[in-house]
Design an enzyme around this catalytic site. Structure first.
Site, PDB file in Angstrom:
ATOM      1  CG  HIS A   1      45.238  45.412  37.677  1.00 39.87           C
ATOM      2  ND1 HIS A   1      44.629  46.436  38.341  1.00 39.87           N
ATOM      3  CD2 HIS A   1      44.796  45.487  36.396  1.00 39.87           C
ATOM      4  CE1 HIS A   1      43.849  47.103  37.501  1.00 39.87           C
ATOM      5  NE2 HIS A   1      43.937  46.549  36.312  1.00 39.87           N
ATOM      6  CD  GLU A   2      46.116  43.395  33.417  1.00 41.38           C
ATOM      7  OE1 GLU A   2      45.097  42.985  32.836  1.00 41.38           O
ATOM      8  OE2 GLU A   2      46.381  44.616  33.557  1.00 41.38           O
TER       9      GLU A   2
ATOM     10  CD  GLU B   1      40.888  48.919  36.453  1.00 43.66           C
ATOM     11  OE1 GLU B   1      40.779  48.150  35.477  1.00 43.66           O
ATOM     12  OE2 GLU B   1      41.972  49.294  36.911  1.00 43.66           O
TER      13      GLU B   1
ATOM     14  CG  HIS C   1      41.065  43.134  34.376  1.00 40.54           C
ATOM     15  ND1 HIS C   1      39.914  43.881  34.431  1.00 40.54           N
ATOM     16  CD2 HIS C   1      42.092  44.015  34.508  1.00 40.54           C
ATOM     17  CE1 HIS C   1      40.237  45.175  34.599  1.00 40.54           C
ATOM     18  NE2 HIS C   1      41.546  45.273  34.658  1.00 40.54           N
TER      19      HIS C   1
HETATM   20 ZN    ZN Z   1      42.615  47.073  34.756  1.00 38.76          ZN
END
Ligand code: ZN
Length: 507
Positions: free
Chosen positions: A271-272, A301, A275
């Site tokens: 997830h990170e 996101e 980003h």
């Molecule tokens: Zn996030």
């Protein structure tokens, strides 16, 4: 304000000043990163003061009369026809200036200071599952945010002004019906899955996965996806996050490791990194100006969810990657096939904790927070009634009741930062992401095959070309329309979850 060129006309001077504000914001990000990763507890009070000072300064530099005059002069200086960089920079700097100029410096500093203290109170309250320790600061932050909404202005309701800070242009009038439809469709699918005779066995994910090996895995996954460690770092924090300290040249993400719950680091990292890849893909020549900034939190996101879910919870990804995972944890996974592993990471089960929720029920957690936040800002819900209201909504939406407030209304950090209006961007990200990914599958020949072969580059290149390189040139709704040929819709997400989970549950 050092570095503001006296030459080159008003527009160039305006950009120089905007870049200085960006540099100051970078220092603020670094202090916040440090607070989350390595600051000793004793540093809290001076850190709160440092952050308040910097927030106040950055605000003052943006609202000072001279900045407003430069903005005016830059607008008059010439036509922006045919120059998208100039058009974008002027539009977005004006937007920022207009918003901030309505906020007195004392209010901005009060919010930064109160947030730093509230963050600490929240940590304590959660550790003791004692909402009362957090409630007074939460009440104060709500008051401060209401004042922001009143000063910034809105056409619908005060919550719109807060939403607009994170997702420019988004309003309750647009989001509420979208979320209501999503809520109904999600609950209907959830009921079908709950009635399915076969259920994936997720218990294998709670076996003992040695943390040092998880760290190796996180680093390997970050590299596989394309994260550039020459321009970034990976660290550990209680709550994973990503921050950009020097544009795309210093992008830092964090993850966390739980020995008996692999998904925490595995999906936290994917997830990170999503980003971080966005930040590393922003055009370096436009650093610290709108053309070098991400579109919105929702679009941000969409990038993290793409890598975490549409890639990281997909069958092709694990068909390629599972031998490597089993090689890292041979004694833990020796009896688990790739099919079993794939099903385990896609088990759907209503649970208390948003960050550990599956792809389907995740959005119900967001609907809950959206409804409570709106009521808090409107004054229809009192702070002391939050725990009860929370638990009631958990029962309505997810059919579960948290055993305590630590696993209920105290679980998230956002309210302690005064981040009301932030949560909806998570679900918007899921929706944008699904729409983008469906388009990427149409545009990239044999995307599944490439992902199965461990080649993430074509997808990253597609995201860079279509989204990252444009900075803030397009607003969120424009970039969705431009990339997919359609406005934002629930359809791609609902098609994706229906097809995927029907297969996992053998429906
Ligand atoms: Zn996030």
């Amino acid at each position: 304000m050092s570095g503001a060129s006296q030459n080159g006309g008003a527009y160039q001077q305006l950009l120089a000043r905007t870049r200085d504000i960006g540099r100051l914001r970078g220092a603020e990000e670094l202090l916040q990163w440090d607070q989350e990763t390595c600051m000793p507890p004793g540093g809290l009070t001076p850190r709160a003061e440092q952050l308040a000072l910097i927030s106040g300064l950055a605000h003052e530099w943006l609202v000072v009369d001279e900045f407003g005059r430069l903005l005016e002069a830059a607008r008059r200086e010439g036509s922006t026809d045919g120059d998208p960089v100039r058009t974008t920079n002027l539009r977005e700097i004006q937007r920022l200036h207009d918003r901030e100029v309505r906020l007195p410096t004392a209010l901005v500093k009060d919010i930064a200071h109160t947030s730093a203290l509230a963050r600490h109170a929240w940590v304590e309250a959660r550790a003791h599952s004692d909402f009362a320790r957090f409630a007074p600061l939460l009440a104060r932050l709500i008051e401060l945010r209401r004042e922001v909404a009143e000063r910034v202005g809105f056409t619908g309701e005060p919550y719109d002004a807060l939403l607009d800070e994170f997702e420019p242009g988004a309003t309750v009038a647009v989001i509420a019906p979208l979320f209501a439809e999503l809520r109904e469709a999600t609950i209907a699918l959830l009921r079908r899955l709950q009635a399915a005779p076969a259920k994936p066995d997720a218990s294998i994910l709670t076996r003992a996965f040695p943390v040092p090996v998880q760290q190796t895995l996180s680093r390997q996954l970050a590299e596989l996806l394309g994260f550039d460690f020459e321009r970034g770092r990976m660290d550990v924090s209680a709550h994973p996050f990503t921050t950009s300290i020097g544009g795309g040249r210093d992008v830092r993400f964090t993850t966390r490791y739980l020995e008996d719950f692999l998904p925490s680091s595995l999906f936290g990292t994917l997830h990170e990194v999503g980003h971080a890849l966005y930040e590393q893909g922003l055009p370096p020549e436009h650093i610290h100006t709108p053309m070098g900034w991400s579109v919105s939190l929702g679009i941000h996101e969409s990038q993290s969810r793409t890598w975490e879910n549409f890639v990281g919870r997909s069958r092709p990804f694990w068909e390629g990657c599972y031998p490597r995972l089993r090689g890292l944890f041979p004694s833990v996974l020796h009896d688990i096939s790739v099919g079993n592993f794939y099903n385990a990471i896609n088990a759907v089960r209503p649970s208390f904790i948003r960050v550990e929720a599956d792809e389907l029920t995740y959005n119900l957690h967001i609907v809950l927070r959206f409804e409570l936040e709106r009521a808090l800002i409107l004054g229809k819900l009192n702070v002391q009634d939050v725990p009860e209201a929370w638990n009631e909504k958990m029962r309505d939406l997810l059919g579960v009741t948290p055993p305590n407030d630590a696993q209920g209304c105290l679980q998230d950090v956002h309210w302690s930062m005064g981040g009301f209006g932030y949560f909806p961007t998570y679900t918007l990200g899921n929706l944008y992401g699904a729409q983008f990914f469906a388009q990427a599958q149409r545009d990239i020949p044999d995307l599944d095959g490439r992902i199965r072969a461990g080649n993430c580059r074509p997808l990253l290149d597609w995201l860079r070309t279509n989204i990252h390189q444009h900075g803030q040139r397009y607003r969120a709704h424009e970039i969705v329309q431009r990339v997919t040929g359609k406005p934002l819709s629930l359809e791609p997400f609902l098609e994706y979850v229906t097809e995927k989970f029907a297969a996992v549950y053998g429906l």
